[in-house]
Design an enzyme around this catalytic site. Structure first.
Site, short mmCIF file in Angstrom:
data_model
loop_
_atom_site.label_atom_id
_atom_site.label_comp_id
_atom_site.label_asym_id
_atom_site.label_seq_id
_atom_site.Cartn_x
_atom_site.Cartn_y
_atom_site.Cartn_z
N HIS A 178 -13.60 -9.63 5.99
CA HIS A 178 -14.22 -9.10 4.93
C HIS A 178 -15.36 -8.10 5.13
O HIS A 178 -16.29 -8.44 5.89
CB HIS A 178 -14.91 -10.10 4.03
CG HIS A 178 -13.62 -11.01 3.44
ND1 HIS A 178 -13.66 -12.27 2.82
CD2 HIS A 178 -12.29 -10.65 3.34
CE1 HIS A 178 -12.74 -12.75 2.27
NE2 HIS A 178 -11.64 -11.90 2.55
N TYR B 244 -15.03 -18.52 -1.95
CA TYR B 244 -14.96 -19.93 -1.68
C TYR B 244 -16.15 -20.81 -1.60
O TYR B 244 -15.89 -22.06 -1.44
CB TYR B 244 -14.69 -19.94 0.01
CG TYR B 244 -13.39 -18.81 0.47
CD1 TYR B 244 -12.16 -19.42 -0.04
CD2 TYR B 244 -13.53 -17.47 0.79
CE1 TYR B 244 -11.06 -18.83 0.07
CE2 TYR B 244 -12.20 -16.77 0.78
CZ TYR B 244 -11.09 -17.47 0.67
OH TYR B 244 -9.78 -16.60 0.81
N ARG C 211 -4.11 -12.21 7.77
CA ARG C 211 -3.26 -11.45 6.69
C ARG C 211 -2.07 -11.47 7.39
O ARG C 211 -1.84 -11.41 8.58
CB ARG C 211 -3.93 -10.19 6.31
CG ARG C 211 -5.30 -10.09 5.86
CD ARG C 211 -5.65 -8.69 5.37
NE ARG C 211 -7.07 -8.53 4.80
CZ ARG C 211 -8.16 -8.39 5.66
NH1 ARG C 211 -8.17 -8.09 6.93
NH2 ARG C 211 -9.23 -8.31 4.89
N LYS D 246 -7.76 -4.27 8.01
CA LYS D 246 -7.72 -3.17 7.01
C LYS D 246 -8.28 -2.06 7.78
O LYS D 246 -9.40 -2.21 8.25
CB LYS D 246 -8.28 -3.61 5.82
CG LYS D 246 -7.28 -4.43 5.20
CD LYS D 246 -7.79 -4.77 3.54
CE LYS D 246 -6.79 -5.57 2.73
NZ LYS D 246 -7.38 -5.81 1.29
N ARG E 97 -4.10 -18.23 4.42
CA ARG E 97 -5.48 -17.74 5.02
C ARG E 97 -6.50 -18.24 3.95
O ARG E 97 -7.62 -18.65 4.23
CB ARG E 97 -5.26 -16.20 4.67
CG ARG E 97 -6.44 -15.27 4.59
CD ARG E 97 -6.25 -13.68 4.74
NE ARG E 97 -7.10 -12.88 4.29
CZ ARG E 97 -7.95 -12.48 5.18
NH1 ARG E 97 -8.15 -12.78 6.55
NH2 ARG E 97 -9.12 -11.60 4.97
N HIS F 143 -0.67 -15.95 2.18
CA HIS F 143 -2.01 -15.75 1.86
C HIS F 143 -2.57 -16.95 1.46
O HIS F 143 -3.84 -17.24 1.57
CB HIS F 143 -2.20 -14.72 0.67
CG HIS F 143 -3.42 -13.76 0.91
ND1 HIS F 143 -3.60 -12.68 2.03
CD2 HIS F 143 -4.47 -13.59 0.17
CE1 HIS F 143 -4.69 -12.04 1.89
NE2 HIS F 143 -5.43 -12.95 0.85
#
Length: 301
Positions: free
Chosen positions: A273, A282, A149, A175, A250, A247
């Site tokens: 994630h 994906y 990110r 995150k 990514r 992004h």
């Protein structure tokens, strides 16, 4: 309980008890600010403890009418639910009005991706004869090579690079201040070493920024906005017509891994994630890739 003390207490709760990162706390605060703005627009102004489920549904309708997309509405609802969970936990309310608040259905949009040819064109467009060029090449190689990110890139530290041939990992803070180890490939390592060992050593470095990998000319860490600008400029120089952001690199990283047959759990781990369902987007890209391959190469097509 009025809005000001409720907001202050909620932010303290997020920081101390949930150990959220500053960016996450800021996002929750902005969601709560929107609820306060809605309350102020009403004829009968209510404190947060006086809100009912009906009031909260009215707020979500108001947010939707402002033009917010379902994914943004869902994020706001998540923030509001966290706020009322806090009020319930602290006994400011006896029941949670947000408990039955419905999240809008979200249709997942497949993200834009770049081909490896597109990425090579962007890298080739960088003027590496300039100090910023060497830095920008390293940035691009790391973003695409590790699927970072933009905030993870700007916060990357020298002390979290493990570039020895028998290791070749970087430690990333994602995150919620969660750390993960991500493998890094040869091209990214090569570009990083050129930037760090040959160029960065000649940059003036501000106090407190000594450990940051990517610096601007004044010796401060790069801003997210600056990275966006660099990517946009390189896309234009490369003649790419897509709407490209950091992004996009990514997404391209993840897509190319899945198309190449990478295990979805491994991709989830590398992307940071929390849920496998976030990574599963994906697999849709992969199915399109397989479909086009069958149409092009199968003898019965």
């Amino acid at each position: 309980m009025n809005w000001a003390p409720a907001t202050k207490g909620f932010k303290t709760y997020l920081k101390l008890e949930r150990s959220l990162a500053a960016n996450s706390i800021e996002a929750y605060s902005k969601d709560l600010e929107k609820l306060y703005q809605y309350a102020e627009l009403q004829i009968i102004k209510k404190s947060p403890t006086e809100f009912s489920l009906s009031d909260l549904r009215g707020f979500i309708t108001w947010v939707a009418e402002l033009g917010m997309i379902p994914s943004s509405q869902s994020r706001i609802i998540s923030g509001i639910k966290a706020f009322y969970k806090y009020l319930l936990m602290e006994d400011y309310i006896s029941s949670d009005p947000s408990e039955l608040l419905e999240t809008p259905k979200i249709t997942r949009k497949l993200p834009d991706t770049l081909s490896i040819h597109d990425i090579n064109k962007m890298i080739a467009a960088i003027d590496v004869s300039k100090p910023e060029g060497a830095r920008n090449k390293a940035m691009l190689e790391v973003m695409y090579g590790c699927g970072l990110r933009v905030s993870e890139l700007t916060e990357l530290k020298l002390s979290n690079l493990y570039l020895d041939p028998d290791v070749e990992f970087i430690k990333v803070t994602g995150k919620g201040s969660k750390e993960r180890l991500v493998p890094i490939g040869n091209e990214a390592i090569k570009a990083l070493k050129i930037w760090i060992e040959l160029i960065r050593v000649h940059f003036p470095i501000k106090k407190g920024e000594e450990d940051m990998v990517f610096l601007n000319r004044r010796g401060s860490r790069l801003s997210r906005v600056y990275v966006f600008m660099v990517i946009k400029q390189l896309a234009e120089l490369s003649g790419l017509q897509k709407n490209i952001s950091p992004h996009t690199l990514r997404h391209s990283f993840a897509t190319h891994l899945v198309e190449g047959g990478a295990d979805l759990r491994a991709v989830q781990e590398m992307l940071g994630h929390e849920s496998i369902t976030t990574t599963e987007i994906y697999t849709h890209l992969d199915r399109e890739y397989l479909k086009s391959t069958i149409i092009e190469f199968h003898p019965r097509n």
